[in-house]
Design a protein around this motif. Structure first.
Motif, PDB file in Angstrom:
ATOM      1  N   ARG A   1       0.807  -1.213   0.000  1.00 30.95           N
ATOM      2  CA  ARG A   1       0.000   0.000   0.000  1.00 30.95           C
ATOM      3  C   ARG A   1       0.843   1.267   0.000  1.00 30.95           C
ATOM      4  O   ARG A   1       0.469   2.282  -0.603  1.00 30.95           O
TER       5      ARG A   1
ATOM      6  N   SER B   1       1.522   3.146  -3.272  1.00 34.86           N
ATOM      7  CA  SER B   1       0.479   4.059  -3.757  1.00 34.86           C
ATOM      8  C   SER B   1       0.442   5.328  -2.918  1.00 34.86           C
ATOM      9  O   SER B   1       0.218   6.430  -3.437  1.00 34.86           O
TER      10      SER B   1
ATOM     11  N   PHE C   1       2.619  -1.680  -8.407  1.00 34.59           N
ATOM     12  CA  PHE C   1       1.696  -2.815  -8.310  1.00 34.59           C
ATOM     13  C   PHE C   1       2.403  -4.167  -8.243  1.00 34.59           C
ATOM     14  O   PHE C   1       1.931  -5.163  -8.779  1.00 34.59           O
TER      15      PHE C   1
ATOM     16  N   LEU D   1       0.644  -6.324  -4.584  1.00 34.39           N
ATOM     17  CA  LEU D   1      -0.807  -6.170  -4.475  1.00 34.39           C
ATOM     18  C   LEU D   1      -1.336  -7.083  -3.368  1.00 34.39           C
ATOM     19  O   LEU D   1      -0.620  -7.975  -2.891  1.00 34.39           O
TER      20      LEU D   1
ATOM     21  N   ASN E   1      -5.090  -1.655  -4.925  1.00 32.17           N
ATOM     22  CA  ASN E   1      -3.885  -1.760  -4.091  1.00 32.17           C
ATOM     23  C   ASN E   1      -4.090  -1.106  -2.731  1.00 32.17           C
ATOM     24  O   ASN E   1      -3.628  -1.598  -1.715  1.00 32.17           O
TER      25      ASN E   1
END
Lengths: 171, 560
Positions: free
Chosen positions: A84, A87, B159, B162, B238
């Motif tokens: 996470r 992101s 990514f 994930l 995500n």
């Protein structure tokens, strides 16, 4: 003193990361958890340079307005396989326009250095004691695992087909 | 097919160097087992029951003869002389030594191949229509788009970790041959009213423990925007996909929890910021990639070859093969040929080094040097002149690659199961073989007609059992292997999930159960009605009744 990789150079680090459950604030330059920053923002403001660290499920939007006043933003990887934070970093660098030091903390390992850097982290802090000095020196090579990645990301926003004329045959 | 340029080649070469270093650090004890696991998985390397398993990427199923020969060489030199085509169009080797894997990857890189992202919680190999470019019902060739997206997904830094694996399939034909409704993202190439190319986007489909048919998230995303749109989906997943329970971590669970409207709103909000950014595709880049997928130099031939027509009349065995294994082609005088990897006694999808070499030679001689892998675990020579089909058939037959069973009961999809896989609850290959032996009469098979039996050794559903007309799932009951049967699943445009007919069966019972199901179908079918259509019309009750009545009768006899 803990080691830190900043822009590809190993340095000693003089910041302290305040644990999530801490009740007392130590002296010195602090990177505090979001929850603490939220409730004590004014008290912290007078202490000099300040950093905030985010957990994987913290929303970076919460600190968006404060970003110009923060010296460091850190993103915690409690487990390296929890992606996470990648992101979170990308959002901080693009949507919220953060330009200061963005530090990966927690289980930050050399085999993720390349991806972390691509997502906008310019400071990498492996767990203390995880690497010997020699291993950390060797680990810098992982920053350059791939010379021309395909897709655009934070470090190189353009995909390879915008960065270069493609189609030249393989040697 | 796509050929690497200097950038592609450098990326796979650098990958080999990276993985060699990672593996040597692991073997030296510098990397723990937990730290090494995701790294090796993202290189397709599993540690299995017998030995490591290496899954090699075959992007959207395309192979050239040079690559086939290299795979034959790897099978011979590093494995036990065979490989296994998977339901994701990839090729797996079951016996390589861990220490040899960097060298194998180096050998693959020399022929523009790799094992990148064939496992792990990342964007996996792209799958597509094995008849892309040659099918008459194609709207838009999916191959350039699959390649563009493959490159985008390769080592995508955001990514790579994930919540769970992420599979994308691309279809460009009227008939969906890429199972796009059962993928995390399904992409359907369409044109809008103005004739512009774009994608209808499905999201949240998948098999596994919780099978779900994908939902439409966007009716039309223009081609320029497909990368930023996919990135918006991936970022929402995500950040918000579950990570507390691996069985609830796929995007389908997130989409179902939020509802498609709320999920769509989040994706749109994300996309609003990234749309039009540097990842927006250009005509130059699309044209560069599309230039690799132009038609080969077809000869100008009359519509149907008269010699071939005559051979079909004269030779019944040839005609039986042609009926099942030869497919119409968009180009007059040409056909596509399916090579069955479902010969009785051979594990479905398995192929030997000698066969791989032969397929390479036949590809060179008959089909412009290329072959394709299908998700049904067979191979295709896509561009064969009709006048040469008989010659090709004879060569295939001699090599055990001409079983005339494509689409029939014995053309089963089957995962490696408990013989090889650590995850499996039960074996699947012996079940497939027992069924193939029970139904070894070719006339009977042809009479039964089109029937898909899919077998998975566990919930992870690598054998796609949910979408088999008959699905067989291995389950563990107190340490014993049992099998649950479903009826009424289907892939394709009207995909559906099969329904469980009742309590599970011991392995020895399975061929009997299949026989009862077939009898029920034959008793109920209208003329020329396929199994799946009968099953949809009459429901599972008649199947269930017959299977369990017979089982009860057998038990009474056994206990008498």
């Amino acid at each position: 003193m803990p080691k830190l990789i900043v822009h590809g150079q190993i340095r000693n680090d003089d910041w302290q990361v305040v644990p999530a459950q801490a009740t007392e604030l130590p002296n010195g330059k602090l990177i505090v958890p979001l929850a603490l920053w939220r409730e004590a923002a004014t008290r912290l403001a007078g202490r000099g340079p300040l950093g905030v660290w985010l957990q994987p499920d913290d929303d970076p939007a919460e600190i968006a307005d404060a970003l110009p006043s923060l010296a460091v933003v850190a993103v915690d990887f409690p487990k390296f396989a929890d992606g996470r934070g990648y992101s979170t970093a990308a959002l901080l660098r693009t949507r919220y326009g953060y330009q200061g030091e963005l530090r990966a903390i927690g289980e930050v390992l050399r085999d993720q250095f390349f991806y972390l850097t691509r997502c906008g982290f310019d400071a990498l802090q492996p767990p203390e004691g995880r690497y010997t000095d020699a291993q950390l020196e060797a680990a810098l090579a992982s920053l350059a695992d791939f010379s021309e990645p395909y897709q655009g990301a934070i470090d190189r926003p353009e995909p390879v087909w915008r960065r270069h004329a493609r189609g030249g045959l393989a040697a | 097919m796509y050929r690497y340029d200097a950038f592609d080649q450098r990326i796979v070469d650098e990958r080999v160097a990276q993985f060699r270093d990672q593996t040597s650090r692991y073997l030296a004890g510098e990397l723990s087992e937990d730290e090494y696991r995701p790294l090796r998985l993202q290189n397709g390397l599993y540690i299995q029951k017998q030995a490591p398993m290496l899954r090699i990427a075959v992007p959207y199923g395309l192979l050239n003869s040079r690559q086939l020969r290299r795979l034959a060489h790897i099978a011979r030199s590093y494995d036990k002389g065979y490989g296994h085509f998977s339901t994701r169009q990839n090729l797996q080797f079951n016996w390589p030594a861990l220490e040899d894997v960097p060298r194998i990857l180096e050998e693959l890189a020399e022929v523009e191949m790799h094992a990148i992202q064939t496992s792990g919680n990342c964007i996996r190999n792209f799958t597509s229509d094995p008849f892309a470019g040659v099918a008459g019902d194609e709207r838009i060739d999916p191959r350039p788009w699959a390649e563009i997206l493959r490159q985008w997904a390769t080592f995508h830094p955001e990514f790579a970790y994930l919540p769970r694996k992420f599979k994308i399939a691309v279809n460009g034909a009227e008939e969906d041959r890429a199972v796009i409704q059962c993928h995390d993202i399904g992409l359907d190439l369409v044109r809008d009213a103005a004739g512009e190319v774009g994608f209808r986007v499905l999201v949240g489909g998948g098999l596994g423990r919780t099978p779900v048919i994908g939902k439409e998230i966007a009716p039309f995303v223009p081609w320029r925007d497909i990368i930023t749109y996919c990135e918006a989906i991936l970022r929402v997943y995500n950040r918000f996909g579950r990570r507390d329970n691996m069985y609830k971590a796929r995007i389908k669970i997130l989409v179902n929890a939020l509802g498609i409207e709320a999920f769509r709103a989040q994706v749109e909000e994300e996309w609003r910021h990234s749309r039009g950014g540097p990842s927006t595709l250009t005509e130059t880049e699309v044209a560069r990639v599309a230039a690799h997928f132009v038609d080969p130099d077809y000869r100008t031939l009359p519509g149907d070859d008269t010699g071939y027509r005559a051979q079909l009349v004269q030779d019944k065995a040839f005609a039986a093969w042609a009926k099942r294994n030869v497919r119409a082609h968009k180009q007059p005088g040409y056909a596509s040929v399916m090579l069955s990897l479902k010969k009785t006694g051979i594990a479905p999808g398995d192929i030997t080094d000698t066969q791989l070499d032969l397929v390479a030679d036949l590809a060179d001689r008959f089909s412009f040097g290329e072959a394709r892998a299908t998700h049904e675990q067979n191979l295709v020579l896509a561009d064969v002149e009709q006048s040469r089909l008989k010659e090709l058939w004879q060569l295939l037959r001699a090599a055990g690659l001409a079983t005339p069973n494509i689409g029939l009961l014995t053309d089963m999809i089957c995962c490696p199961g408990g013989d090889f896989c650590n995850l499996a609850n039960a074996k699947s290959i012996p079940v497939a073989e027992a069924i193939q032996q029970r139904f070894d009469d070719l006339d009977y098979l042809h009479d039964i007609g089109e029937l898909e039996i899919n077998i998975s050794g566990c919930m992870n559903a690598c054998g796609h059992h949910h979408v088999g007309h008959i699905g067989i799932l291995g389950v563990d009951k107190k340490g014993e292997e049992w099998y649950q049967i479903t009826v009424g699943g289907a892939q394709g445009n009207d995909a559906s999930l099969g329904k469980v007919i009742g309590p599970s069966f011991a392995r020895v019972e399975v061929p009997d159960v299949i026989e009862r199901l077939i009898e029920t179908y034959l008793d109920n079918r209208f003329e020329d009605e396929r199994f799946i259509d009968t099953a949809r019309r009459i429901g599972i009750e008649p199947f269930k009744t017959r299977v369990y009545a017979q089982r009860e009768a057998n038990r009474k006899v056994a206990n008498a």
